[in-house]
Write a protein that holds these residues in place. Sequence first.
Motif, mmCIF file in Angstrom:
data_model
loop_
_atom_site.group_PDB
_atom_site.id
_atom_site.type_symbol
_atom_site.label_atom_id
_atom_site.label_comp_id
_atom_site.label_asym_id
_atom_site.label_seq_id
_atom_site.Cartn_x
_atom_site.Cartn_y
_atom_site.Cartn_z
ATOM 1 N N GLU A 140 35.342 44.463 -68.431
ATOM 2 C CA GLU A 140 34.098 45.194 -68.215
ATOM 3 C C GLU A 140 33.916 45.421 -66.712
ATOM 4 O OE1 GLU A 140 29.619 44.853 -69.959
ATOM 5 O OE2 GLU A 140 30.398 43.126 -68.885
ATOM 6 N N LYS A 141 33.457 46.616 -66.347
ATOM 7 C CA LYS A 141 33.389 46.992 -64.939
ATOM 8 C C LYS A 141 31.969 47.399 -64.560
ATOM 9 C CE LYS A 141 36.401 50.219 -65.610
ATOM 10 N NZ LYS A 141 36.797 49.903 -66.975
ATOM 11 N N LYS A 142 31.596 47.062 -63.333
ATOM 12 C CA LYS A 142 30.379 47.545 -62.702
ATOM 13 C C LYS A 142 30.730 48.019 -61.303
ATOM 14 C CE LYS A 142 26.945 44.826 -65.244
ATOM 15 N NZ LYS A 142 25.794 43.879 -65.125
ATOM 16 N N PHE A 143 29.992 49.044 -60.827
ATOM 17 C CA PHE A 143 30.402 49.724 -59.603
ATOM 18 C C PHE A 143 29.263 49.764 -58.583
ATOM 19 C CE2 PHE A 143 32.562 51.568 -63.239
ATOM 20 C CZ PHE A 143 33.895 51.515 -62.863
ATOM 21 N N ILE A 144 29.655 49.817 -57.315
ATOM 22 C CA ILE A 144 28.788 50.223 -56.200
ATOM 23 C C ILE A 144 29.529 51.352 -55.493
ATOM 24 C CG2 ILE A 144 27.606 49.543 -54.075
ATOM 25 C CD1 ILE A 144 27.504 46.735 -55.045
ATOM 26 N N PRO A 145 29.207 52.608 -55.800
ATOM 27 C CA PRO A 145 29.999 53.721 -55.262
ATOM 28 C C PRO A 145 29.459 54.233 -53.929
ATOM 29 C CG PRO A 145 28.462 54.536 -56.888
ATOM 30 C CD PRO A 145 28.220 53.045 -56.781
ATOM 31 N N ARG A 146 30.205 55.163 -53.346
ATOM 32 C CA ARG A 146 29.802 55.947 -52.168
ATOM 33 C C ARG A 146 29.345 55.074 -51.003
ATOM 34 N NH1 ARG A 146 29.381 61.308 -53.121
ATOM 35 N NH2 ARG A 146 28.043 61.555 -51.289
ATOM 36 N N LEU A 147 30.147 54.069 -50.706
ATOM 37 C CA LEU A 147 29.880 53.269 -49.513
ATOM 38 C C LEU A 147 30.302 54.051 -48.271
ATOM 39 C CD1 LEU A 147 31.033 49.757 -50.753
ATOM 40 C CD2 LEU A 147 28.718 50.666 -50.604
ATOM 41 N N PRO A 148 29.691 53.782 -47.116
ATOM 42 C CA PRO A 148 29.954 54.614 -45.935
ATOM 43 C C PRO A 148 31.266 54.334 -45.222
ATOM 44 C CG PRO A 148 28.363 52.919 -45.410
ATOM 45 C CD PRO A 148 28.611 52.812 -46.876
ATOM 46 N N GLY A 149 32.133 53.505 -45.775
ATOM 47 C CA GLY A 149 33.404 53.233 -45.110
ATOM 48 C C GLY A 149 34.379 52.531 -46.032
ATOM 49 N N THR A 150 35.605 52.400 -45.536
ATOM 50 C CA THR A 150 36.649 51.703 -46.278
ATOM 51 C C THR A 150 36.346 50.206 -46.325
ATOM 52 O OG1 THR A 150 38.298 53.340 -45.633
ATOM 53 C CG2 THR A 150 39.103 51.196 -46.352
ATOM 54 N N ILE A 151 36.544 49.600 -47.486
ATOM 55 C CA ILE A 151 36.248 48.176 -47.678
ATOM 56 C C ILE A 151 37.430 47.354 -47.168
ATOM 57 C CG2 ILE A 151 35.712 46.392 -49.372
ATOM 58 C CD1 ILE A 151 34.651 48.711 -51.153
ATOM 59 N N ARG A 152 37.139 46.395 -46.282
ATOM 60 C CA ARG A 152 38.199 45.597 -45.678
ATOM 61 C C ARG A 152 38.203 44.154 -46.174
ATOM 62 N NH1 ARG A 152 41.670 45.144 -44.811
ATOM 63 N NH2 ARG A 152 42.254 44.398 -42.744
ATOM 64 N N TYR A 153 37.050 43.521 -46.275
ATOM 65 C CA TYR A 153 36.982 42.125 -46.698
ATOM 66 C C TYR A 153 35.808 41.939 -47.651
ATOM 67 C CZ TYR A 153 39.936 41.558 -42.576
ATOM 68 O OH TYR A 153 40.937 41.678 -41.649
ATOM 69 N N ILE A 154 35.971 40.975 -48.583
ATOM 70 C CA ILE A 154 34.941 40.672 -49.577
ATOM 71 C C ILE A 154 34.810 39.164 -49.683
ATOM 72 C CG2 ILE A 154 34.195 40.942 -51.974
ATOM 73 C CD1 ILE A 154 35.967 43.402 -52.167
ATOM 74 N N THR A 155 33.575 38.683 -49.807
ATOM 75 C CA THR A 155 33.305 37.277 -50.077
ATOM 76 C C THR A 155 32.120 37.182 -51.026
ATOM 77 O OG1 THR A 155 32.847 35.116 -49.092
ATOM 78 C CG2 THR A 155 31.775 37.016 -48.095
ATOM 79 N N THR A 156 32.054 36.111 -51.799
ATOM 80 C CA THR A 156 31.017 35.971 -52.828
ATOM 81 C C THR A 156 30.468 34.553 -52.826
ATOM 82 O OG1 THR A 156 32.613 35.342 -54.546
ATOM 83 C CG2 THR A 156 32.132 37.696 -54.290
ATOM 84 N N ASP A 157 29.263 34.419 -53.422
ATOM 85 C CA ASP A 157 28.719 33.113 -53.773
ATOM 86 C C ASP A 157 28.112 33.228 -55.170
ATOM 87 O OD1 ASP A 157 26.368 34.484 -53.422
ATOM 88 O OD2 ASP A 157 25.696 33.349 -51.680
ATOM 89 N N ASN A 158 27.214 32.319 -55.541
ATOM 90 C CA ASN A 158 26.666 32.325 -56.893
ATOM 91 C C ASN A 158 25.757 33.524 -57.161
ATOM 92 O OD1 ASN A 158 27.912 29.947 -57.743
ATOM 93 N ND2 ASN A 158 26.326 28.683 -56.785
ATOM 94 N N VAL A 159 25.119 34.053 -56.114
ATOM 95 C CA VAL A 159 24.118 35.099 -56.314
ATOM 96 C C VAL A 159 24.514 36.411 -55.652
ATOM 97 C CG1 VAL A 159 21.678 35.700 -56.004
ATOM 98 C CG2 VAL A 159 22.332 33.324 -56.453
#
Length: 743
Positions: A140-159
């Motif tokens: 199952e997929k969810k999206f956040i589209p049309r960001l203003p730049g190329t995505i370089r790094y991602i980090t997450t926590d519980n929320v």
Amino acid sequence: MLHEYDLNIQYHNIISVAVGWCQEERFAAICNGTKALYIQNLAHPHLKSLITNYNAIRILNVTAHAKESCIAITDALGRAFVLRGNFYKEKEVAREVMHWHCLPLLASAFSLQGSYLVTGGLESVLVKWTVGNLANHASEKKFIPRLPGTIRYITTDNVHLAATLNNNSVIIATTANMRIISTILECGGLSPMARALGPSLVYHRPLGALLLGGRPGHLQLYSTTTDKVLYNVDITQLNSIPLTRENLLPIDTEVNCIAVSADGSWLVTSEYRNDGISYPQERLKFWSYLAKEGNPFVLNTCVNFSHSGCKVVSISLNNIGDFCVSAGEDQKLRIWKRELNIKQKIFWNCITACYYSTGIRQALAHGILNNFKNTDMHDVEKKSMPYLTEVKKNDVVEKLINIKEDNSLIEMINVNAGIEKNDGNDVSGVAISQDGSLIAAWFGYKLTLWDTYLGNLRTTLSHPALRPRGMDVKFGNDDAAHYLACTTEDCLAVWSILSLTIRWIVRLQPSCLAADPFSNKMAVVTRDNDVFVFTPHSSTPLIKKEALVPPSTGILKQCCFAASRGDSVRLYMTKNDSDIYCLEPLDVDDARLEVISQKNVPMSNFSMLLAERQASGIRAPQTSDDNYLSADTLGKAALAQFMSAAPHMMPSVSLLCTTFLEHISGGQETKPDDEDQNTEDMEVDVESDDEEEQIIKEDDTYSSSHPILWQPSYEQTDEKRIKKILNDSVLHDTMLKSLFEAE
């Protein structure tokens, strides 16, 4: 780690490392931009393995699960693989493929519980995948589209999750519904096309901020006080061209040249696009400054093909912003004047075009323009995609990943396809005098002077030392308005306009030249990043800074003066990677780069909630130089009181004349001798907390823009007499009483 565990991994400027768990022991997963994924047990150096990606597609990123024996890899085809099992034996590894992206994936991260995987790359879209034991919601997929730049790094926590983009911004979103809740926008982040055209840097004095390039087709309004971007002004007003597998470097319409009037009332921009296939796009736009609007700049006039489709190389405005001159690669100058139309609306009109040569040869050599006129079109070649499997010398994926550290990407983009150069007649720098009556322009190695109103050539200045070609030119200001500073590839020279001779010349290798519109100071930056601040009167510099930035990190391409106090200098400089450097006095406040009045910042919903005026109950004693009584303020108060009274209640003019003139002029009557004998100076106790003597203290930003109505001086002024003048009204009660009793 590579040397400690004796890993034979070739470094290709692409490296990604993740640490996870396998068989209750720590391991490290390493990818280097090739098809191989290296697994190394951290407790047992001999325990290692090599996992190969499907179809030999290059692996670009790897991330590990926080608790389970699970890792995720992304490749250049846009696929994400979730690997589970015993990583030390490739045949015992199970793979789950998740494929939605069509461009290389550069970042990925598991949630803390490992139920979700977030991926992002060149599409500028964040995708959250459902993985793990949630069988009913698999893939199952969810999206956040049309960001203003190329995505370089991602980090997450519980929320929350956070992602960094290549435009120096950080977005923070909720992991549950994938909604952006905050954006941390920093300065910089030029697109590859903007880097190829060169950075732009000007200082807007009313806003106290810098205007420089940003994301495709935009200008950033960057405040040096808060170190934040105030606005992103959409100049081109066009959607950016999406990336494809065949073309990872699309050429967007970018802002290549900007200029601001000295008073900040007008902004002129030029945008350009030439991919060598379609007809070049070139526009010149005039923007008016409105401080009360949400967007500080409003488009006033747009001129398509202002220079026949050729790139504009230089723009200059006079101080009050009623004349503008632009120079283009069509070897012509165009003079623009601000006028009123029939409906009394302001617009900009081209009054004349000036050229040192006919420009016919340049137009005939422009193959792109003539091919479209003759309907001679060629088929677009189908490009291959070697970056999917091979690591070559000019790897486009490597350039995009390391775009902040490597500027060689701009060499891969030809922004002047089909245009021939002619150093003998090409226009480079252009400038307009302080009063707007004279224009200076470089045509090759010839410095020409033009009449702004008539549009004719006044004279040509040349010197053997100015060969092979000129670069920039600036008029002096203030008491140096009769001087003209110019730069070539290897010298700096100052001309006297009165005698048409060279005042002085210095051998150096300048990269940019700037002039302060409100003083006689100028600045030049060399290709060795040496900075010199000087006046046209003398070749001896006022300030000299050698190797301000190591040349190996990049050359300072643009510089501009900012608002400063007294004889101090504040100079901003930028490199091609949009890093900003400031040369400022040593005694400046460390907490901020400069003082910017908040009254000049455009109003926002949050700024309306702030107090317009800050007050304090204690202040230091005032010196005698700051004590004065504003006669103009007292005069306005007297006039307001005089005009507010009803005419039939006014006494005769003869009775009002003396008192009214005293209030207007702020004059005082001569004090009796007995008052002088009894009056003694008072001492001000700074630490006193007496409530009856609390005095409001205004901060610097407020007091500099508002007149001080009254400041008491106990040493020079009689306090009793001052209170009597301020408390007495123009219409005395005794005067009115005597008038009505007489009637």
